[in-house]
Structure formats: structure tokens, C-alpha cells
Design a protein around this motif. Structure first.
Motif, short mmCIF file in Angstrom:
data_model
loop_
_atom_site.label_atom_id
_atom_site.label_comp_id
_atom_site.label_asym_id
_atom_site.label_seq_id
_atom_site.Cartn_x
_atom_site.Cartn_y
_atom_site.Cartn_z
N MET A 5 0.83 -1.20 0.00
CA MET A 5 0.00 0.00 0.00
C MET A 5 0.87 1.26 0.00
O MET A 5 0.55 2.25 -0.67
N TYR A 6 1.97 1.23 0.72
CA TYR A 6 2.89 2.37 0.70
C TYR A 6 3.50 2.54 -0.69
O TYR A 6 3.65 3.65 -1.19
N ILE A 7 3.85 1.44 -1.32
CA ILE A 7 4.39 1.50 -2.68
C ILE A 7 3.34 2.03 -3.65
O ILE A 7 3.64 2.84 -4.53
N LEU A 8 2.09 1.61 -3.49
CA LEU A 8 1.02 2.09 -4.35
C LEU A 8 0.83 3.60 -4.18
O LEU A 8 0.67 4.32 -5.17
N LEU A 9 0.85 4.10 -2.96
CA LEU A 9 0.72 5.54 -2.73
C LEU A 9 1.89 6.31 -3.32
O LEU A 9 1.70 7.39 -3.90
N LEU A 10 3.09 5.76 -3.20
CA LEU A 10 4.26 6.41 -3.78
C LEU A 10 4.17 6.45 -5.30
O LEU A 10 4.46 7.47 -5.93
N LEU A 11 3.75 5.35 -5.91
CA LEU A 11 3.57 5.32 -7.37
C LEU A 11 2.47 6.28 -7.82
O LEU A 11 2.61 6.94 -8.86
N ALA A 51 -4.83 2.69 -10.92
CA ALA A 51 -6.06 1.96 -10.59
C ALA A 51 -5.93 0.47 -10.91
O ALA A 51 -6.39 -0.38 -10.14
N ALA A 52 -5.29 0.15 -12.04
CA ALA A 52 -5.09 -1.25 -12.39
C ALA A 52 -4.18 -1.95 -11.38
O ALA A 52 -4.44 -3.09 -10.98
N LEU A 53 -3.14 -1.26 -10.96
CA LEU A 53 -2.25 -1.83 -9.95
C LEU A 53 -2.97 -2.02 -8.61
O LEU A 53 -2.79 -3.04 -7.95
N ALA A 54 -3.80 -1.06 -8.24
CA ALA A 54 -4.56 -1.18 -6.99
C ALA A 54 -5.52 -2.36 -7.06
O ALA A 54 -5.67 -3.12 -6.09
N VAL A 76 -10.47 9.95 -7.55
CA VAL A 76 -10.04 10.92 -8.57
C VAL A 76 -9.64 12.23 -7.91
O VAL A 76 -8.61 12.83 -8.28
N CYS A 77 -10.41 12.69 -6.94
CA CYS A 77 -10.05 13.93 -6.23
C CYS A 77 -8.73 13.80 -5.49
O CYS A 77 -7.91 14.72 -5.52
N LEU A 78 -8.49 12.68 -4.84
CA LEU A 78 -7.22 12.47 -4.16
C LEU A 78 -6.06 12.41 -5.15
O LEU A 78 -4.97 12.93 -4.87
N TYR A 79 -6.28 11.81 -6.30
CA TYR A 79 -5.23 11.76 -7.32
C TYR A 79 -4.90 13.17 -7.81
O TYR A 79 -3.73 13.50 -8.01
#
Length: 99
Positions: A5-11, A51-54, A76-79
């Protein structure tokens, strides 16, 4: 939270800011002038990859939970909030100093 999850947020942070850091389309194709539409296209592609990775990470962890439209509106707003620092740099600070 797990390491994935940390890696996903960083990406997501990297993909959201990358369109505003370079004059190249998708970081590969050089352009004479990169318009706002190019930035939107790159943001959309980066969001799709994120999104695909998540989805992949969630499916590997267990059952994928069905989501309603509210979830996607918030994501989308967070992105877009992730993209804000380089957007400000590109359109407010960088444009002011280039003459």
C-alpha cells in the motif's frame, strides 16, 4: 498498512506529478510545446495504471469489494490533490520565471 500500500501511494504520487515535470509526452516523445490537454492525457493514463495496480493488489489479497460511484469520485479527487505540487510549479512558478 502493508508495504504494498505504501508503494502504491508512492507510485500514485509519482504518476500524478510526472506529466508536469517534462516537455516530453509520456516521458518519451519530445514535443515543441506541451499543452494542457497533453497533461490531462498523461494524468488519465497514470490514473489508469495506478487503478489497475490497486485492483491487482486487492485481488491478490482477497476478494475484490464492489465500489459505488462515490468511491471513484473520492479517488479521482485524491489523485488530483497528489498532482497539485507539480501543477503549481509548472503553471504558476515556472511560467512566471520563463520569459
Amino acid at each position: 498498512m502493508t508495504a504494498s500500500m505504501y508503494i502504491l501511494l508512492l507510485l500514485a504520487l509519482i504518476f500524478a506529478n510526472a506529466p508536469f515535470l517534462t516537455q516530453k509526452l509520456l516521458g518519451v516523445i519530445p514535443l515543441a510545446k506541451k499543452h494542457f490537454g497533453h497533461h490531462l492525457l498523461e494524468l488519465f493514463i497514470g490514473f489508469g495504471i495506478t487503478a489497475a495496480l490497486a485492483y491487482l493488489l486487492e485481488s491478490r489479497a482477497g476478494a475484490v469489494h464492489p465500489q459505488e460511484w462515490e468511491f471513484y469520485a473520492v479517488v479521482v479527487c485524491l489523485y488530483l490533490i497528489f498532482a497539485f505540487p507539480c501543477f503549481v510549479w509548472r503553471y504558476f512558478w515556472h511560467a512566471r520565471n520563463v520569459q
